[in-house]
Write a protein that holds these residues in place. Structure first.
Motif, mmCIF file in Angstrom:
data_model
loop_
_atom_site.group_PDB
_atom_site.id
_atom_site.type_symbol
_atom_site.label_atom_id
_atom_site.label_comp_id
_atom_site.label_asym_id
_atom_site.label_seq_id
_atom_site.Cartn_x
_atom_site.Cartn_y
_atom_site.Cartn_z
ATOM 1 N N ASP A 63 -24.910 -0.683 62.699
ATOM 2 C CA ASP A 63 -24.044 -1.547 63.494
ATOM 3 C C ASP A 63 -24.716 -2.917 63.583
ATOM 4 O O ASP A 63 -25.861 -3.030 64.019
ATOM 5 C CB ASP A 63 -23.831 -0.973 64.901
ATOM 6 C CG ASP A 63 -23.011 0.307 64.872
ATOM 7 O OD1 ASP A 63 -22.133 0.413 64.015
ATOM 8 O OD2 ASP A 63 -23.280 1.198 65.705
ATOM 9 N N ARG B 251 -19.313 -16.100 57.291
ATOM 10 C CA ARG B 251 -18.016 -15.451 57.435
ATOM 11 C C ARG B 251 -18.018 -14.453 58.581
ATOM 12 O O ARG B 251 -17.025 -14.307 59.304
ATOM 13 C CB ARG B 251 -17.642 -14.753 56.121
ATOM 14 C CG ARG B 251 -16.224 -14.190 56.099
ATOM 15 C CD ARG B 251 -15.800 -13.883 54.678
ATOM 16 N NE ARG B 251 -16.677 -12.898 54.042
ATOM 17 C CZ ARG B 251 -16.606 -12.570 52.751
ATOM 18 N NH1 ARG B 251 -15.746 -13.189 51.956
ATOM 19 N NH2 ARG B 251 -17.430 -11.675 52.247
ATOM 20 N N GLU B 252 -19.137 -13.787 58.794
ATOM 21 C CA GLU B 252 -19.233 -12.835 59.903
ATOM 22 C C GLU B 252 -19.292 -13.560 61.241
ATOM 23 O O GLU B 252 -18.723 -13.099 62.236
ATOM 24 C CB GLU B 252 -20.469 -11.953 59.717
ATOM 25 C CG GLU B 252 -20.420 -11.063 58.479
ATOM 26 C CD GLU B 252 -21.719 -10.314 58.266
ATOM 27 O OE1 GLU B 252 -22.628 -10.432 59.111
ATOM 28 O OE2 GLU B 252 -21.820 -9.604 57.242
ATOM 29 N N ASP C 72 -15.987 -19.357 54.971
ATOM 30 C CA ASP C 72 -15.675 -18.312 54.006
ATOM 31 C C ASP C 72 -16.894 -17.852 53.222
ATOM 32 O O ASP C 72 -16.779 -16.977 52.357
ATOM 33 C CB ASP C 72 -14.607 -18.797 53.017
ATOM 34 C CG ASP C 72 -13.235 -18.909 53.661
ATOM 35 O OD1 ASP C 72 -12.970 -18.131 54.604
ATOM 36 O OD2 ASP C 72 -12.441 -19.775 53.244
ATOM 37 N N HIS D 92 -15.494 -15.183 61.745
ATOM 38 C CA HIS D 92 -14.368 -14.245 61.777
ATOM 39 C C HIS D 92 -14.717 -12.899 62.410
ATOM 40 O O HIS D 92 -13.821 -12.075 62.610
ATOM 41 C CB HIS D 92 -13.832 -14.023 60.360
ATOM 42 C CG HIS D 92 -13.419 -15.291 59.673
ATOM 43 N ND1 HIS D 92 -12.338 -16.043 60.094
ATOM 44 C CD2 HIS D 92 -13.944 -15.950 58.609
ATOM 45 C CE1 HIS D 92 -12.206 -17.101 59.310
ATOM 46 N NE2 HIS D 92 -13.175 -17.081 58.407
ATOM 47 N N ASP D 93 -16.005 -12.674 62.701
ATOM 48 C CA ASP D 93 -16.460 -11.428 63.330
ATOM 49 C C ASP D 93 -15.974 -10.204 62.541
ATOM 50 O O ASP D 93 -15.555 -9.209 63.122
ATOM 51 C CB ASP D 93 -15.968 -11.348 64.781
ATOM 52 C CG ASP D 93 -16.742 -10.299 65.579
ATOM 53 O OD1 ASP D 93 -17.884 -10.001 65.203
ATOM 54 O OD2 ASP D 93 -16.173 -9.778 66.558
ATOM 55 N N GLN D 94 -16.060 -10.310 61.223
ATOM 56 C CA GLN D 94 -15.650 -9.206 60.358
ATOM 57 C C GLN D 94 -16.822 -8.810 59.474
ATOM 58 O O GLN D 94 -17.301 -9.600 58.671
ATOM 59 C CB GLN D 94 -14.450 -9.613 59.501
ATOM 60 C CG GLN D 94 -13.182 -9.875 60.291
ATOM 61 C CD GLN D 94 -12.025 -10.303 59.398
ATOM 62 O OE1 GLN D 94 -12.214 -10.610 58.222
ATOM 63 N NE2 GLN D 94 -10.837 -10.345 59.961
ATOM 64 N N LEU D 95 -17.276 -7.568 59.608
ATOM 65 C CA LEU D 95 -18.381 -7.085 58.795
ATOM 66 C C LEU D 95 -17.851 -6.584 57.453
ATOM 67 O O LEU D 95 -16.722 -6.088 57.362
ATOM 68 C CB LEU D 95 -19.123 -5.969 59.513
ATOM 69 C CG LEU D 95 -19.745 -6.353 60.866
ATOM 70 C CD1 LEU D 95 -20.468 -5.160 61.469
ATOM 71 C CD2 LEU D 95 -20.709 -7.524 60.699
ATOM 72 N N PRO D 96 -18.629 -6.680 56.385
ATOM 73 C CA PRO D 96 -18.166 -6.213 55.077
ATOM 74 C C PRO D 96 -18.015 -4.698 55.039
ATOM 75 O O PRO D 96 -18.714 -3.972 55.752
ATOM 76 C CB PRO D 96 -19.271 -6.689 54.138
ATOM 77 C CG PRO D 96 -20.482 -6.783 54.993
ATOM 78 C CD PRO D 96 -19.987 -7.231 56.340
ATOM 79 N N ARG D 97 -17.114 -4.227 54.207
ATOM 80 C CA ARG D 97 -16.893 -2.786 54.062
ATOM 81 C C ARG D 97 -17.960 -2.129 53.208
ATOM 82 O O ARG D 97 -18.240 -0.942 53.376
ATOM 83 C CB ARG D 97 -15.509 -2.532 53.476
ATOM 84 C CG ARG D 97 -14.366 -2.980 54.379
ATOM 85 C CD ARG D 97 -13.018 -2.647 53.771
ATOM 86 N NE ARG D 97 -11.926 -3.046 54.650
ATOM 87 C CZ ARG D 97 -10.638 -2.863 54.369
ATOM 88 N NH1 ARG D 97 -10.282 -2.310 53.201
ATOM 89 N NH2 ARG D 97 -9.705 -3.260 55.224
#
Length: 274
Positions: free
Chosen positions: A96, A63-64, A160, A67-72
């Motif tokens: 980071d 998923r990262e 996903d 979508h280049d989205q790191l988990p919160r």
């Protein structure tokens, strides 16, 4: 599943890159937090929490990658006792992370001794000839490219998924694909489990072709119970990438030596000439 132990295909130069890759994988495995538990056969909760935090930081996550989205929130490596008992603490990541770079670091991570030793065995047997054919620098680049192709290929098919993707299997699958293209007639000594481990010397096209077919079958979920925990699709992508990259080298590749002596576990009889 056959177990390769040796190939009859000598090299002209010392495969320093293959040796270095094996050493690096072993050293990273031994220094991975929480890995001591897997060596002893048991893991404490604290070790598992440290391991999960380490993998979230350095493993590739489909998923990262897509979508280049790191988990919160991620595991912090700490243990806390709550109303439902002890568990791993989660919180905002304190680091980071580069998803692209995580593919490289994930190539040196393994989840168990069996995972590590299986990968290193295949790399040792088949990697030396590919390094010998390509040269040290080009072989290292080839290895990395196959690993990236395998990881991103798997991520595209599972965009996903938040499960960490670890292991050198994708890159090593590329080595196997290249070997199949360049040395299909080379003989490989294998152990076949049939009541006992039966030693046979088989052509590489049969050994590696059978391996690839198994990966395709397992990727479909057939014939294996842990299809969700092994990235078989990554193996397939890495293998096909290795074949494609090695194909231009096939015309100038010298054939392996003709097999003599032992054949299929027995000594071949000399042919009579008339």
């Amino acid at each position: 599943m056959v177990i390769p132990v040796h190939d009859v295909n000598p090299v002209r130069r010392t495969p320093w890159v293959t040796y270095a890759l094996i050493a690096a994988n072993v050293l990273v495995f031994l220094s991975t937090p929480g890995i001591a538990g897997s060596v002893a056969g048991e893991s404490s909760l604290a070790q598992l929490c440290h391991l999960h935090a380490f993998l979230d930081h350095y493993a590739a996550v489909p998923r990262e990658l897509i979508h280049d989205q790191l988990p919160r929130v991620v595991p912090t490596g700490e243990v806390a006792v709550g109303a439902q008992g002890p568990g791993c603490v989660i919180g905002a990541p304190e680091y980071d992370k580069s998803p692209v770079l995580s593919v490289l670091t994930a190539m040196f991570l393994h989840g168990s001794w069996l995972h590590l030793l299986g990968n290193m065995l295949f790399l040792l047997i088949f990697g030396n000839n590919i390094e010998d054919r390509m040269g040290h620098v080009r072989y290292l680049l080839f290895y990395v490219v196959c690993g990236y192709a395998a990881s991103y290929g798997f991520a595209i098919l599972n965009d996903d998924s938040a499960e960490p993707l670890i292991g050198a299997s994708g890159a090593i699958a590329g080595v196997l694909g290249a070997y199949l293209v360049l040395y299909p007639k080379a003989r490989v000594w294998v152990l076949v489990p049939f009541l006992i481990f039966l030693p046979l010397r088989l052509p590489a096209w049969l050994v590696l072709g059978f391996w690839f077919v198994l990966q395709a079958v397992y990727s479909s979920g057939e014939g294996v119970s842990d299809a969700g925990t092994v990235a078989y699709a990554a193996h397939i992508v890495g293998f096909l990438t290795g074949m494609g990259l090695a194909w231009p080298l096939k015309p100038g590749t010298p054939p392996p030596p003709e097999p003599r002596g032992l054949l299929f576990g027995r000594r071949a009889r000399p042919r009579q000439t008339w």
